[in-house]
Design a protein around this motif. Structure first.
Motif, PDB file in Angstrom:
ATOM      1  N   GLN A  23       0.879  -1.235  -0.005  1.00 25.55           N
ATOM      2  CA  GLN A  23       0.116  -0.130  -0.092  1.00 25.55           C
ATOM      3  C   GLN A  23       0.983   1.199  -0.082  1.00 25.55           C
ATOM      4  N   GLY A  24       1.772   1.218   0.774  1.00 27.42           N
ATOM      5  CA  GLY A  24       2.833   2.485   0.946  1.00 27.42           C
ATOM      6  C   GLY A  24       3.644   2.926  -0.198  1.00 27.42           C
ATOM      7  N   HIS A  25       3.680   2.039  -1.341  1.00 27.06           N
ATOM      8  CA  HIS A  25       4.159   2.230  -2.605  1.00 27.06           C
ATOM      9  C   HIS A  25       3.292   2.245  -3.662  1.00 27.06           C
ATOM     10  N   MET A 265      -6.515   2.672  -4.389  1.00 31.41           N
ATOM     11  CA  MET A 265      -6.428   1.205  -4.407  1.00 31.41           C
ATOM     12  C   MET A 265      -6.274   0.582  -3.112  1.00 31.41           C
ATOM     13  N   ASP A 266      -7.135   0.334  -2.500  1.00 30.62           N
ATOM     14  CA  ASP A 266      -6.983   0.050  -0.920  1.00 30.62           C
ATOM     15  C   ASP A 266      -6.961  -1.455  -1.008  1.00 30.62           C
ATOM     16  N   LEU A 267      -6.052  -2.076  -0.249  1.00 32.27           N
ATOM     17  CA  LEU A 267      -5.823  -3.610  -0.196  1.00 32.27           C
ATOM     18  C   LEU A 267      -6.861  -4.275   0.703  1.00 32.27           C
ATOM     19  N   LEU A 286      -7.883  10.237  19.294  1.00 34.14           N
ATOM     20  CA  LEU A 286      -6.505   9.674  18.974  1.00 34.14           C
ATOM     21  C   LEU A 286      -6.880   8.565  17.738  1.00 34.14           C
ATOM     22  N   TYR A 287      -6.204   8.759  16.896  1.00 34.58           N
ATOM     23  CA  TYR A 287      -6.294   7.741  15.594  1.00 34.58           C
ATOM     24  C   TYR A 287      -4.754   6.993  15.784  1.00 34.58           C
ATOM     25  N   ALA A 288      -5.056   5.801  15.804  1.00 34.45           N
ATOM     26  CA  ALA A 288      -3.913   4.793  15.911  1.00 34.45           C
ATOM     27  C   ALA A 288      -3.898   3.600  14.795  1.00 34.45           C
ATOM     28  N   TRP A 317      -8.707   2.931  16.317  1.00 34.42           N
ATOM     29  CA  TRP A 317      -7.721   2.058  16.026  1.00 34.42           C
ATOM     30  C   TRP A 317      -7.640   1.099  14.777  1.00 34.42           C
ATOM     31  N   VAL A 318      -7.087   1.202  13.931  1.00 33.43           N
ATOM     32  CA  VAL A 318      -7.050   0.267  12.875  1.00 33.43           C
ATOM     33  C   VAL A 318      -6.144  -0.818  13.121  1.00 33.43           C
ATOM     34  N   LEU A 319      -6.542  -2.129  13.280  1.00 35.22           N
ATOM     35  CA  LEU A 319      -5.884  -3.399  13.258  1.00 35.22           C
ATOM     36  C   LEU A 319      -6.286  -4.224  12.227  1.00 35.22           C
ATOM     37  N   PRO A 348     -10.567  -2.790  10.749  1.00 31.83           N
ATOM     38  CA  PRO A 348      -9.465  -3.343  10.076  1.00 31.83           C
ATOM     39  C   PRO A 348      -8.787  -2.604   9.035  1.00 31.83           C
ATOM     40  N   TRP A 349      -9.474  -1.317   8.596  1.00 32.37           N
ATOM     41  CA  TRP A 349      -8.967  -0.454   7.788  1.00 32.37           C
ATOM     42  C   TRP A 349      -9.840   0.807   7.720  1.00 32.37           C
ATOM     43  N   CYS A 350      -9.302   1.823   7.332  1.00 30.19           N
ATOM     44  CA  CYS A 350      -9.989   2.867   7.108  1.00 30.19           C
ATOM     45  C   CYS A 350      -9.621   3.882   5.849  1.00 30.19           C
ATOM     46  N   LYS A 351     -10.318   4.846   5.581  1.00 32.71           N
ATOM     47  CA  LYS A 351      -9.666   5.868   4.757  1.00 32.71           C
ATOM     48  C   LYS A 351      -8.787   7.112   5.626  1.00 32.71           C
ATOM     49  N   THR A 366       1.601   6.004  15.519  1.00 37.03           N
ATOM     50  CA  THR A 366       1.764   5.838  14.235  1.00 37.03           C
ATOM     51  C   THR A 366       2.918   4.698  14.338  1.00 37.03           C
ATOM     52  N   HIS A 367       3.230   4.032  13.380  1.00 39.23           N
ATOM     53  CA  HIS A 367       4.229   3.185  13.102  1.00 39.23           C
ATOM     54  C   HIS A 367       5.508   3.725  12.177  1.00 39.23           C
ATOM     55  N   CYS A 368       5.094   5.063  11.925  1.00 35.83           N
ATOM     56  CA  CYS A 368       6.058   5.960  11.218  1.00 35.83           C
ATOM     57  C   CYS A 368       6.526   5.388   9.893  1.00 35.83           C
ATOM     58  N   LEU A 374       3.928  12.010   6.283  1.00 41.04           N
ATOM     59  CA  LEU A 374       3.422  13.044   5.408  1.00 41.04           C
ATOM     60  C   LEU A 374       2.072  13.524   5.410  1.00 41.04           C
ATOM     61  N   GLU A 375       1.254  12.448   5.558  1.00 41.23           N
ATOM     62  CA  GLU A 375      -0.263  12.770   5.582  1.00 41.23           C
ATOM     63  C   GLU A 375      -0.428  13.891   6.806  1.00 41.23           C
ATOM     64  N   SER A 376       0.165  13.180   7.907  1.00 36.94           N
ATOM     65  CA  SER A 376      -0.416  13.806   9.215  1.00 36.94           C
ATOM     66  C   SER A 376       0.271  15.186   9.439  1.00 36.94           C
TER      67      SER A 376
HETATM   68  N1  UDP Z   1      -3.731   3.761   4.986  1.00 44.68           N
HETATM   69  C1  UDP Z   1      -5.037   3.592   4.988  1.00 44.68           C
HETATM   70  N2  UDP Z   1      -6.004   3.176   5.638  1.00 44.68           N
HETATM   71  C2  UDP Z   1      -5.515   2.499   6.977  1.00 44.68           C
HETATM   72  C3  UDP Z   1      -4.126   2.343   7.099  1.00 44.68           C
HETATM   73  C4  UDP Z   1      -3.425   3.118   6.040  1.00 44.68           C
HETATM   74  O1  UDP Z   1      -5.698   4.182   3.754  1.00 44.68           O
HETATM   75  O2  UDP Z   1      -6.518   2.053   7.465  1.00 44.68           O
HETATM   76  C5  UDP Z   1      -2.857   4.332   3.986  1.00 44.68           C
HETATM   77  C6  UDP Z   1      -2.306   5.551   4.517  1.00 44.68           C
HETATM   78  O3  UDP Z   1      -2.783   6.528   4.417  1.00 44.68           O
HETATM   79  C7  UDP Z   1      -0.866   5.468   3.745  1.00 44.68           C
HETATM   80  C8  UDP Z   1      -0.528   3.937   3.533  1.00 44.68           C
HETATM   81  O4  UDP Z   1      -1.729   3.208   3.703  1.00 44.68           O
HETATM   82  O5  UDP Z   1      -1.025   6.176   2.617  1.00 44.68           O
HETATM   83  C9  UDP Z   1       0.567   3.369   4.342  1.00 44.68           C
HETATM   84  O6  UDP Z   1       1.614   3.897   3.981  1.00 44.68           O
HETATM   85  P1  UDP Z   1       2.938   4.194   4.828  1.00 44.68           P
HETATM   86  O7  UDP Z   1       4.222   4.576   4.185  1.00 44.68           O
HETATM   87  O8  UDP Z   1       2.412   4.972   6.062  1.00 44.68           O
HETATM   88  O9  UDP Z   1       3.396   2.669   5.953  1.00 44.68           O
HETATM   89  P2  UDP Z   1       3.336   1.308   5.329  1.00 44.68           P
HETATM   90  O10 UDP Z   1       2.046   0.710   5.158  1.00 44.68           O
HETATM   91  O11 UDP Z   1       4.163   1.234   3.960  1.00 44.68           O
HETATM   92  O12 UDP Z   1       3.992   0.776   6.302  1.00 44.68           O
END
Ligand code: UDP
Length: 476
Positions: A23-25, A265-267, A286-288, A317-319, A348-351, A366-368, A374-376
């Motif tokens: 997703q991050g790529h 393109m959400d996975l 708090l968003y986690a 909390w997104v898990l 499990p996932w959010c926008k 965040t996991h950083c 950048l989004e934050s």
């Molecule tokens: N993301 C999202 N929904 C979630 C969690 C993450 O849309 O519930 C997106 C987030 O906005 C970001 C990407 O997934 O654009 C995650 O990329 P990032 O580089 O932060 O972390 P990675 O997933 O590569 O560890």
């Protein structure tokens, strides 16, 4: 080398963009696709069958349909990564990486070969810097080779110079070497615990280590490196890289407005949190989230849940499925389920971009991941850092030590509930988070300026395009 009379200057440029299946790529690759297509160029965006299978369960079959209707020439292809769809790529990471090293390149080669024989053959291959095969394929088909870096320049310069870590005995030796690293070009100093996590691991014979070795040898053959960062943010690391190769910083690559209109393109299927957030006061939630790739363990998740409970703040909390690397299903402390539904949401996932930009959100645990940081920053939300993997450890340094826009979740390796609660309160409290917010506003302005008119990223993007045109002309 294959040649074609169609490859000329100007609008005939045809870019193939191939992100890795993460997703991050994928997210910045979509933005790059849209930016290039908006200039009138043809883009072929390539996903693996497996990624395509996941995204068609969460979004439209053809995510670029709207862009195409508005006149952009974006084509979409899928290829095999060598594994069946049912293969669990997350659980079997080592095997999956072996496939990416040894089998996947043959599938890419086949596709690029097909496209090269078409009416409008490609002129430029854009591949993620973690790919090991970019130069071979670009050379074979006479394409301009662009390496796309989606992490900070600080991480790139460390990967780029990782042979120095070996030479100086800091590679795979965090257990024994505690001294500061001060010999990497563009990096004034780095503690061994801030190193990219793979370089901290003592077993350096894994597929990931071999992939890094190959990928960062291959990037040296790239015609151009483009980076999802900003010159003003990381001047030293960028200037060192520019001494070695042609580098353009073109970040931040995300839509300027965080709305649900953007191409995604959400996975994983996302849960809609907007109505719940609408009911919360400004800055109170708090968003986690730990991103799309890294795993945590049940002890840390339990301690974080404990800390969230003790802090008493509202939370999302997104898990995502599989984020905790254990068989146990319920790793939460007693009482946690009762507060979920009352003051919290576990999804499990959010926008994420929409959640972060909601006025109710006041902090991000965040996991950083670089996109997340950048989004934050873009929406001025301070961070609590819990790095897990890869560049996340070094990204933490940027956030906490250099820019001072976030704090650590814990000191050292052990997460304790009490400390988590204390850190959450510090960031969520208007008074104690004042300085963090002031700093993040400064960094936010840097991002905004970079993409504004005459901003560095905007100018660099134009120069990048001109450069690709000149190089593709020279190749034909
Ligand atoms: N993301 C999202 N929904 C979630 C969690 C993450 O849309 O519930 C997106 C987030 O906005 C970001 C990407 O997934 O654009 C995650 O990329 P990032 O580089 O932060 O972390 P990675 O997933 O590569 O560890």
């Amino acid at each position: 080398m294959m040649q074609s009379p169609q490859r000329t200057m100007g609008k005939n440029l045809h870019f193939i963009i191939i992100p890795p299946p993460f997703q991050g790529h994928i997210n910045p690759s979509i933005q790059l696709t849209l930016k290039l297509a908006s200039k009138g160029f043809t883009i072929t965006f390539v996903n693996t069958h497996s990624t395509h299978d996941k995204i068609t369960k969460t979004c439209d079959d053809d995510v670029f349909a709207g862009a195409r209707e508005s006149g952009l020439d974006i084509r979409y292809r899928t290829i095999s990564d060598g594994f069946p769809l049912t293969f669990d790529r997350s659980l079997n990471r080592e095997q999956f990486l072996e496939g990416r090293l040894h089998v996947y390149p043959a599938h890419v080669d086949e596709l690029v070969g097909q496209l090269s024989g078409s009416d409008h053959p490609p002129t430029c291959l854009v591949v993620d810097t973690f790919s090991t095969w970019g130069s071979n394929i670009a050379w074979k088909y006479g394409l301009v080779y662009v390496s796309f870096w989606v992490q900070p320049a600080l991480a790139l310069t460390v990967y780029y110079h990782h042979e120095l870590l070996k030479k100086n005995g800091h590679y795979g030796c965090t257990d024994t070497r505690k001294d500061t690293i001060d010999y990497i070009p563009g990096v004034r100093f780095l503690e061994p615990t801030d190193l990219i996590s793979f370089f901290q691991e003592t077993d350096t014979s894994t597929a990931m280590h071999r992939l890094i070795q190959k990928a960062f040898a291959d990037v040296k053959n790239a015609d151009i490196i483009i980076c999802n960062t900003m010159e003003e943010l990381e001047p030293e690391a960028i200037s060192v890289l520019k001494e070695k190769q042609t580098v353009y910083t073109i970040g931040p690559l995300f839509p300027s407005q965080f709305t649900d209109q953007s191409v995604e393109m959400d996975l994983w299927p996302d849960s809609d949190c907007s109505r719940w957030l609408d009911s919360k006061p400004p800055g109170s939630v708090l968003y986690a989230s730990f991103g799309s790739y890294a795993h945590s363990n049940k002890e840390d998740i339990r301690a974080i849940a404990d800390g969230i409970m003790v802090s008493g703040v509202s939370f999302i909390w997104v898990l995502r499925p599989g984020v905790v690397n254990c068989e146990a299903v319920d790793y939460f402390p007693d009482g946690f389920h009762e507060i979920v539904g009352n003051i919290g949401l576990v999804v499990p996932w959010c926008k994420q971009k929409m959640v972060l930009s909601h006025s109710a959100v006041g902090g991000y645990l965040t996991h950083c991941g670089w996109n997340s940081i950048l989004e934050s920053i873009w929406v001025g939300v301070p961070l609590i850092c819990f790095p897990l993997l890869g560049d996340q450890t070094i990204n933490r340094k940027l956030v906490v030590d250099d820019w001072k826009i976030g704090i650590n979740l814990c000191e050292g390796k052990f997460v304790s509930g009490d400390q988590v609660a204390e850190r959450i309160k510090l960031v969520m409290n208007r008074e104690t988070s004042h300085v963090l917010k002031k700093n993040i506003e400064q960094v936010r302005k840097t991002l905004e300026n970079a993409v504004g008119s005459n901003g560095t990223s905007r100018v660099n993007f134009e120069n990048f395009v001109d450069d690709v045109q000149a190089r593709s002309f020279a190749k034909n």
